[in-house]
Motif scaffolding. Structure first.
Motif, PDB file in Angstrom:
ATOM      1  N   GLY A  44      -4.665   0.386  30.819  1.00  0.00           N
ATOM      2  CA  GLY A  44      -4.995  -1.028  30.926  1.00  0.00           C
ATOM      3  C   GLY A  44      -3.783  -1.925  31.083  1.00  0.00           C
ATOM      4  N   SER A  45      -4.047  -3.150  31.519  1.00  0.00           N
ATOM      5  CA  SER A  45      -2.993  -4.139  31.722  1.00  0.00           C
ATOM      6  C   SER A  45      -3.016  -5.152  30.582  1.00  0.00           C
ATOM      7  N   VAL A  46      -1.831  -5.546  30.130  1.00  0.00           N
ATOM      8  CA  VAL A  46      -1.705  -6.482  29.009  1.00  0.00           C
ATOM      9  C   VAL A  46      -0.721  -7.589  29.384  1.00  0.00           C
ATOM     10  N   LEU A  47      -1.125  -8.822  29.135  1.00  0.00           N
ATOM     11  CA  LEU A  47      -0.215  -9.958  29.236  1.00  0.00           C
ATOM     12  C   LEU A  47       0.215 -10.317  27.824  1.00  0.00           C
ATOM     13  N   GLU A  48       1.511 -10.272  27.576  1.00  0.00           N
ATOM     14  CA  GLU A  48       2.038 -10.611  26.258  1.00  0.00           C
ATOM     15  C   GLU A  48       2.768 -11.942  26.327  1.00  0.00           C
ATOM     16  N   LEU A  49       2.398 -12.864  25.473  1.00  0.00           N
ATOM     17  CA  LEU A  49       3.037 -14.170  25.414  1.00  0.00           C
ATOM     18  C   LEU A  49       4.090 -14.181  24.315  1.00  0.00           C
ATOM     19  N   ALA A  50       5.214 -14.838  24.594  1.00  0.00           N
ATOM     20  CA  ALA A  50       6.313 -14.926  23.623  1.00  0.00           C
ATOM     21  C   ALA A  50       6.708 -13.541  23.139  1.00  0.00           C
ATOM     22  N   CYS A  51       7.072 -12.688  24.076  1.00  0.00           N
ATOM     23  CA  CYS A  51       7.355 -11.279  23.776  1.00  0.00           C
ATOM     24  C   CYS A  51       8.621 -11.079  22.955  1.00  0.00           C
ATOM     25  N   GLY A  52       9.480 -12.101  22.892  1.00  0.00           N
ATOM     26  CA  GLY A  52      10.713 -11.950  22.140  1.00  0.00           C
ATOM     27  C   GLY A  52      11.548 -10.798  22.666  1.00  0.00           C
ATOM     28  N   PRO A  53      12.169 -10.009  21.778  1.00  0.00           N
ATOM     29  CA  PRO A  53      13.009  -8.892  22.223  1.00  0.00           C
ATOM     30  C   PRO A  53      12.209  -7.642  22.571  1.00  0.00           C
ATOM     31  N   GLY A  54      10.890  -7.790  22.662  1.00  0.00           N
ATOM     32  CA  GLY A  54      10.050  -6.643  23.012  1.00  0.00           C
ATOM     33  C   GLY A  54       9.637  -5.821  21.809  1.00  0.00           C
ATOM     34  N   ASN A  55       9.584  -6.426  20.645  1.00  0.00           N
ATOM     35  CA  ASN A  55       9.243  -5.665  19.439  1.00  0.00           C
ATOM     36  C   ASN A  55       7.800  -5.161  19.455  1.00  0.00           C
ATOM     37  N   ILE A  56       6.846  -6.057  19.743  1.00  0.00           N
ATOM     38  CA  ILE A  56       5.452  -5.611  19.837  1.00  0.00           C
ATOM     39  C   ILE A  56       5.245  -4.778  21.100  1.00  0.00           C
ATOM     40  N   THR A  57       5.914  -5.162  22.169  1.00  0.00           N
ATOM     41  CA  THR A  57       5.830  -4.398  23.421  1.00  0.00           C
ATOM     42  C   THR A  57       6.203  -2.944  23.187  1.00  0.00           C
ATOM     43  N   ARG A  58       7.334  -2.743  22.489  1.00  0.00           N
ATOM     44  CA  ARG A  58       7.821  -1.386  22.238  1.00  0.00           C
ATOM     45  C   ARG A  58       6.807  -0.587  21.427  1.00  0.00           C
TER      46      ARG A  58
END
Length: 210
Positions: A44-58
């Motif tokens: 799936g595709s996710v749009l992340e707002l205010a990703c910062g340094p990628g902590n939640i992304t990681r």
């Protein structure tokens, strides 16, 4: 509050490395992020707002390597760190109040702790804009500090940086979600001691678009 937007951008650019050092570990929110990820297709595709340094992304990529994540932030230095920490994802500079400019759909919206920097009206608008960007059965995740809205005000960090921070109330956030077609599937609260020793409550909401 345009002036505050610039202040927030400056503060996060200035303190990006410190923020990365302090907040890369998102274990405190793992249970709720796991629930969000379980609602998404494996690719799936996710749009992340205010990703910062990628902590939640990681964390999301480690949990679900097939996700296609577009992370956005207003601070250039945060984007630079996110690209280093999460080379598998895509990142771009974008103010979360301008996501209506995006011309694509997503399976999920990750909105982790950007609402403390947005007014009540701006938060409600972001929720409405998110609904328009989601595919059917798309899922939204949002987290914010919870308290009476009137307790919002200027805060000065330990580094002397001053920004206006908003506290938000569950009532109008859940109403905005429901008004925009979301069914709230999970609600969590995390309580901990803030920097001044006073208890802080984090509110986490997950909703699925009907």
């Amino acid at each position: 509050m345009q002036n505050n937007t610039q202040l927030v951008k400056n503060v996060f650019n200035k303190n990006a490395d410190l923020y990365q050092e302090k907040y890369m570990d998102v274990a405190m929110y793992a249970t709720s992020i796991d629930l969000f990820c379980k609602c998404l297709p494996t690719d799936g595709s996710v749009l992340e707002l205010a990703c910062g340094p990628g902590n939640i992304t990681r964390y999301m990529l480690d949990k679900c390597p097939g996700l296609k994540i577009l992370g956005t932030d207003i601070a250039e230095n945060m984007i630079a760190l996110a690209k280093q920490n999460c080379p598998e994802a895509a990142f771009e500079l974008l103010d979360c109040r301008e996501i209506d400019k995006l011309n694509r759909k997503f399976n999920g919206m990750m909105i982790g702790f950007v609402f403390p920097y947005l007014s009540r009206e701006e938060c409600i608008q972001v929720i409405a804009d998110s609904a328009k960007l989601l595919e059917p059965n798309g899922v939204i995740y949002l987290s914010t500090m919870e308290d009476n809205y009137v307790t919002s005000g200027w805060r000065t960090s330990s580094k002397g940086d001053k920004v206006y921070m908003y506290n938000h109330e569950e009532g109008y956030l859940t109403k905005a979600l429901k008004d925009n077609g979301f069914e709230i599937t999970d609600m969590q609260r995390k309580v901990y001691d803030g920097w001044d020793g006073k208890p802080v409550t984090d509110l986490i909401l997950i909703g699925v678009l009907n």
